[in-house]
Design a protein around this motif. Structure first.
Motif, PDB file in Angstrom:
ATOM      1  N   LYS A 165      34.166  35.958  54.262  1.00 13.55           N
ATOM      2  CA  LYS A 165      33.385  35.288  55.301  1.00 13.55           C
ATOM      3  C   LYS A 165      32.299  34.393  54.717  1.00 13.55           C
ATOM      4  O   LYS A 165      31.560  33.752  55.461  1.00 13.55           O
ATOM      5  CB  LYS A 165      32.748  36.322  56.222  1.00 13.55           C
ATOM      6  N   SER A 166      32.192  34.347  53.391  1.00 12.75           N
ATOM      7  CA  SER A 166      31.201  33.501  52.727  1.00 12.75           C
ATOM      8  C   SER A 166      31.564  33.406  51.257  1.00 12.75           C
ATOM      9  O   SER A 166      32.403  34.162  50.752  1.00 12.75           O
ATOM     10  CB  SER A 166      29.788  34.077  52.871  1.00 12.75           C
ATOM     11  N   SER A 167      30.907  32.493  50.537  1.00 11.15           N
ATOM     12  CA  SER A 167      31.150  32.382  49.094  1.00 11.15           C
ATOM     13  C   SER A 167      30.707  33.650  48.385  1.00 11.15           C
ATOM     14  O   SER A 167      31.366  34.123  47.453  1.00 11.15           O
ATOM     15  CB  SER A 167      30.382  31.176  48.526  1.00 11.15           C
ATOM     16  N   GLU A 168      29.599  34.221  48.814  1.00 13.39           N
ATOM     17  CA  GLU A 168      29.110  35.450  48.186  1.00 13.39           C
ATOM     18  C   GLU A 168      30.079  36.598  48.412  1.00 13.39           C
ATOM     19  O   GLU A 168      30.361  37.387  47.501  1.00 13.39           O
ATOM     20  CB  GLU A 168      27.732  35.812  48.750  1.00 13.39           C
ATOM     21  N   ASP A 169      30.616  36.690  49.616  1.00 14.19           N
ATOM     22  CA  ASP A 169      31.596  37.722  49.936  1.00 14.19           C
ATOM     23  C   ASP A 169      32.849  37.529  49.096  1.00 14.19           C
ATOM     24  O   ASP A 169      33.413  38.492  48.558  1.00 14.19           O
ATOM     25  CB  ASP A 169      31.923  37.653  51.424  1.00 14.19           C
ATOM     26  N   MET A 170      33.301  36.278  48.954  1.00 15.49           N
ATOM     27  CA  MET A 170      34.474  35.984  48.131  1.00 15.49           C
ATOM     28  C   MET A 170      34.249  36.401  46.687  1.00 15.49           C
ATOM     29  O   MET A 170      35.102  37.045  46.067  1.00 15.49           O
ATOM     30  CB  MET A 170      34.801  34.485  48.215  1.00 15.49           C
ATOM     31  N   PHE A 171      33.101  36.032  46.139  1.00 12.08           N
ATOM     32  CA  PHE A 171      32.783  36.354  44.747  1.00 12.08           C
ATOM     33  C   PHE A 171      32.767  37.869  44.544  1.00 12.08           C
ATOM     34  O   PHE A 171      33.346  38.395  43.589  1.00 12.08           O
ATOM     35  CB  PHE A 171      31.432  35.741  44.384  1.00 12.08           C
ATOM     36  N   SER A 172      32.111  38.586  45.456  1.00 14.88           N
ATOM     37  CA  SER A 172      32.009  40.035  45.352  1.00 14.88           C
ATOM     38  C   SER A 172      33.378  40.699  45.431  1.00 14.88           C
ATOM     39  O   SER A 172      33.685  41.610  44.652  1.00 14.88           O
ATOM     40  CB  SER A 172      31.097  40.565  46.467  1.00 14.88           C
ATOM     41  N   GLN A 173      34.228  40.237  46.349  1.00 14.60           N
ATOM     42  CA  GLN A 173      35.559  40.815  46.489  1.00 14.60           C
ATOM     43  C   GLN A 173      36.419  40.548  45.256  1.00 14.60           C
ATOM     44  O   GLN A 173      37.204  41.404  44.839  1.00 14.60           O
ATOM     45  CB  GLN A 173      36.248  40.244  47.732  1.00 14.60           C
ATOM     46  N   PHE A 174      36.296  39.366  44.682  1.00 17.64           N
ATOM     47  CA  PHE A 174      37.076  39.037  43.495  1.00 17.64           C
ATOM     48  C   PHE A 174      36.689  39.950  42.332  1.00 17.64           C
ATOM     49  O   PHE A 174      37.554  40.486  41.634  1.00 17.64           O
ATOM     50  CB  PHE A 174      36.863  37.579  43.111  1.00 17.64           C
ATOM     51  N   ILE A 175      35.384  40.135  42.124  1.00 23.56           N
ATOM     52  CA  ILE A 175      34.922  41.013  41.048  1.00 23.56           C
ATOM     53  C   ILE A 175      35.415  42.433  41.279  1.00 23.56           C
ATOM     54  O   ILE A 175      35.887  43.108  40.357  1.00 23.56           O
ATOM     55  CB  ILE A 175      33.384  40.990  40.963  1.00 23.56           C
ATOM     56  N   HIS A 176      35.350  42.901  42.529  1.00 24.15           N
ATOM     57  CA  HIS A 176      35.814  44.251  42.837  1.00 24.15           C
ATOM     58  C   HIS A 176      37.317  44.384  42.596  1.00 24.15           C
ATOM     59  O   HIS A 176      37.782  45.372  42.025  1.00 24.15           O
ATOM     60  CB  HIS A 176      35.483  44.581  44.294  1.00 24.15           C
ATOM     61  N   VAL A 208      39.275  42.664  40.557  1.00 23.80           N
ATOM     62  CA  VAL A 208      39.580  42.668  39.129  1.00 23.80           C
ATOM     63  C   VAL A 208      39.198  44.000  38.506  1.00 23.80           C
ATOM     64  O   VAL A 208      39.943  44.575  37.711  1.00 23.80           O
ATOM     65  CB  VAL A 208      38.847  41.512  38.425  1.00 23.80           C
ATOM     66  N   SER A 209      38.024  44.522  38.872  1.00 27.82           N
ATOM     67  CA  SER A 209      37.555  45.784  38.315  1.00 27.82           C
ATOM     68  C   SER A 209      38.510  46.926  38.634  1.00 27.82           C
ATOM     69  O   SER A 209      38.918  47.684  37.752  1.00 27.82           O
ATOM     70  CB  SER A 209      36.152  46.102  38.862  1.00 27.82           C
ATOM     71  N   VAL A 210      38.905  47.044  39.906  1.00 26.34           N
ATOM     72  CA  VAL A 210      39.809  48.113  40.329  1.00 26.34           C
ATOM     73  C   VAL A 210      41.168  47.971  39.670  1.00 26.34           C
ATOM     74  O   VAL A 210      41.758  48.953  39.205  1.00 26.34           O
ATOM     75  CB  VAL A 210      39.942  48.117  41.861  1.00 26.34           C
ATOM     76  N   THR A 211      41.673  46.744  39.594  1.00 32.14           N
ATOM     77  CA  THR A 211      42.998  46.511  39.020  1.00 32.14           C
ATOM     78  C   THR A 211      43.033  46.881  37.546  1.00 32.14           C
ATOM     79  O   THR A 211      43.979  47.504  37.068  1.00 32.14           O
ATOM     80  CB  THR A 211      43.410  45.044  39.201  1.00 32.14           C
ATOM     81  N   LEU A 212      41.987  46.535  36.813  1.00 33.81           N
ATOM     82  CA  LEU A 212      41.945  46.862  35.390  1.00 33.81           C
ATOM     83  C   LEU A 212      41.908  48.371  35.171  1.00 33.81           C
ATOM     84  O   LEU A 212      42.562  48.901  34.273  1.00 33.81           O
ATOM     85  CB  LEU A 212      40.722  46.209  34.742  1.00 33.81           C
ATOM     86  N   LYS A 213      41.158  49.059  35.992  1.00 30.94           N
ATOM     87  CA  LYS A 213      41.084  50.515  35.850  1.00 30.94           C
ATOM     88  C   LYS A 213      42.427  51.162  36.163  1.00 30.94           C
ATOM     89  O   LYS A 213      42.857  52.094  35.487  1.00 30.94           O
ATOM     90  CB  LYS A 213      40.004  51.069  36.781  1.00 30.94           C
ATOM     91  N   GLN A 214      43.108  50.663  37.193  1.00 25.49           N
ATOM     92  CA  GLN A 214      44.385  51.240  37.584  1.00 25.49           C
ATOM     93  C   GLN A 214      45.469  51.015  36.549  1.00 25.49           C
ATOM     94  O   GLN A 214      46.429  51.776  36.469  1.00 25.49           O
ATOM     95  CB  GLN A 214      44.832  50.650  38.928  1.00 25.49           C
ATOM     96  N   THR A 215      45.336  49.972  35.742  1.00 26.04           N
ATOM     97  CA  THR A 215      46.354  49.669  34.731  1.00 26.04           C
ATOM     98  C   THR A 215      45.970  50.195  33.354  1.00 26.04           C
ATOM     99  O   THR A 215      46.544  49.816  32.358  1.00 26.04           O
ATOM    100  CB  THR A 215      46.574  48.147  34.639  1.00 26.04           C
ATOM    101  N   SER A 216      44.963  51.066  33.311  1.00 24.95           N
ATOM    102  CA  SER A 216      44.566  51.753  32.074  1.00 24.95           C
ATOM    103  C   SER A 216      44.039  50.830  31.001  1.00 24.95           C
ATOM    104  O   SER A 216      44.084  51.146  29.816  1.00 24.95           O
ATOM    105  CB  SER A 216      45.744  52.560  31.511  1.00 24.95           C
ATOM    106  N   PHE A 217      43.521  49.652  31.380  1.00 17.51           N
ATOM    107  CA  PHE A 217      42.886  48.778  30.415  1.00 17.51           C
ATOM    108  C   PHE A 217      41.468  49.257  30.184  1.00 17.51           C
ATOM    109  O   PHE A 217      40.942  50.106  30.902  1.00 17.51           O
ATOM    110  CB  PHE A 217      42.846  47.332  30.921  1.00 17.51           C
ATOM    111  N   ALA A 218      40.823  48.663  29.194  1.00 19.84           N
ATOM    112  CA  ALA A 218      39.421  48.979  28.954  1.00 19.84           C
ATOM    113  C   ALA A 218      38.616  48.671  30.198  1.00 19.84           C
ATOM    114  O   ALA A 218      38.905  47.756  30.956  1.00 19.84           O
ATOM    115  CB  ALA A 218      38.900  48.155  27.773  1.00 19.84           C
ATOM    116  N   ARG A 219      37.568  49.444  30.416  1.00 18.85           N
ATOM    117  CA  ARG A 219      36.780  49.341  31.632  1.00 18.85           C
ATOM    118  C   ARG A 219      36.161  47.961  31.776  1.00 18.85           C
ATOM    119  O   ARG A 219      35.549  47.446  30.863  1.00 18.85           O
ATOM    120  CB  ARG A 219      35.674  50.403  31.634  1.00 18.85           C
ATOM    121  N   PHE A 220      36.327  47.382  32.958  1.00 18.56           N
ATOM    122  CA  PHE A 220      35.716  46.086  33.288  1.00 18.56           C
ATOM    123  C   PHE A 220      34.382  46.388  33.948  1.00 18.56           C
ATOM    124  O   PHE A 220      34.327  46.954  35.031  1.00 18.56           O
ATOM    125  CB  PHE A 220      36.634  45.326  34.241  1.00 18.56           C
TER     126      PHE A 220
END
Length: 320
Positions: free
Chosen positions: A284-295, A297-309
């Protein structure tokens, strides 16, 4: 489409600065992981993967520790890395709906076009850092303009701002944008499509499935303001003819009905897109988009057993 009198969008500019900071803060291995796990791994004639060896070189601080070849390192007396065929894409297609309807406002006061543009900058920041070839496409009912891109984030920002600019606007043609995406023949290249919530309908699901069958697909869906809810800035008007929304139509009952209907449609869309392997970011905003993108990426990296983002290191508060 509804709009309000044009105002500056300090939030859009602030998020743009955060994207610039993010692109220079993350290490190259983290950037590779962040994009790689979102788009899926597949063969490419690029460096940094796990397939056939291509060359041997000295280890640098930007290399992942897992790439160190211990036999070669022992022979040379210092860490050595063997570059292998990279298992991610080498091209990114950023497709932006540039129709008149994208002038509709969001609850932050930004236009949908500004939010979509910042979403594209988010992907370009990481892709340029990874040295991908970026293709930027603008589409409306009159033109589909492709702009091959070379350079860093600053050059991309200039290109997208110029492409989104101009006083003369034409209505959207979202079907033509999807048709263009279906012609992309470089299989497995990442495709990102940005539009607003009013462009998407059940009629587009078949095209989206066909695109997702050929490419990792990300869909940016910008949520515009509810025309029947009071806003803290300006007066709501119709985006096409400039007429004001009658005051008697603005109220909680009408606004809640619209919100409920939109949530239902979004839930349906998410279910269908998930089945086809498409990732949806609805903001609903650029800030919301940025926050969702970071979240994401963070969740996806953890789920794939990569080093913690470490998402906290690039949080909205930490990058002010």
């Amino acid at each position: 489409m509804s709009s309000v009198p044009r105002q500056a969008s300090p939030e859009a500019r602030e998020v743009r600065r955060k994207i610039e900071t993010l692109s220079s803060t993350l290490t190259l291995p983290t950037v590779r992981r962040a994009l790689g796990v979102l788009e899926g791994e597949h063969s490419s004639s690029r460096l940094g993967g796990n397939n056939d060896p291509m060359s041997t070189r000295d280890y640098t601080f930007e290399d992942e520790a897992r790439l160190i070849d211990w036999k070669a390192s022992a022979k040379q007396g210092h860490p050595m890395v063997i570059d292998r065929e990279r298992l991610v894409t080498s091209r990114v297609h950023l497709l932006l709906d540039n129709g008149l309807e994208m002038e509709g406002r969001t609850t932050s006061g930004e236009t949908a076009r500004e939010v979509a543009g910042n979403a594209m900058c988010m992907f370009a920041a990481l892709s340029a850092r990874r040295h991908d070839r970026i293709s930027l496409v603008f589409a409306d009912s009159v033109n589909i303009i492709r702009k091959p891109f070379k350079g860093g984030l600053a050059q991309f920002e200039e290109a997208i701002d110029n492409g989104m600019g101009g006083e003369k606007r034409h209505p959207r043609n979202f079907e033509a944008l999807l048709a263009y995406a279906r012609t992309l023949n470089d299989r497995d290249s990442l495709v990102v499509i940005a539009t607003d919530e009013h462009a998407l309908s059940g009629d587009h699901l078949h095209s989206l499935r066909l695109i997702a069958a050929m490419h990792p697909l990300m869909l940016i869906d910008v949520a515009t303001l509810n025309p029947f809810r009071k806003i803290p800035f300006g007066q709501i008007t119709d985006g096409f003819d400039g007429r004001r929304i009658p005051a008697f139509m603005i109220g909680e009952q009408s606004a809640n009905s619209v919100d409920t209907h939109r949530k239902y449609l979004t839930a349906q869309l998410q279910e269908h897109l998930k089945a086809s392997g498409t990732t949806l970011i609805r903001a609903k905003s650029s800030e919301d988009m940025f926050s969702q993108f970071i979240h994401l990426v963070s969740v996806t990296l953890k789920q794939t057993s990569f080093a913690r983002f470490d998402a906290s290191s690039v949080s909205l508060g930490g990058m002010a």
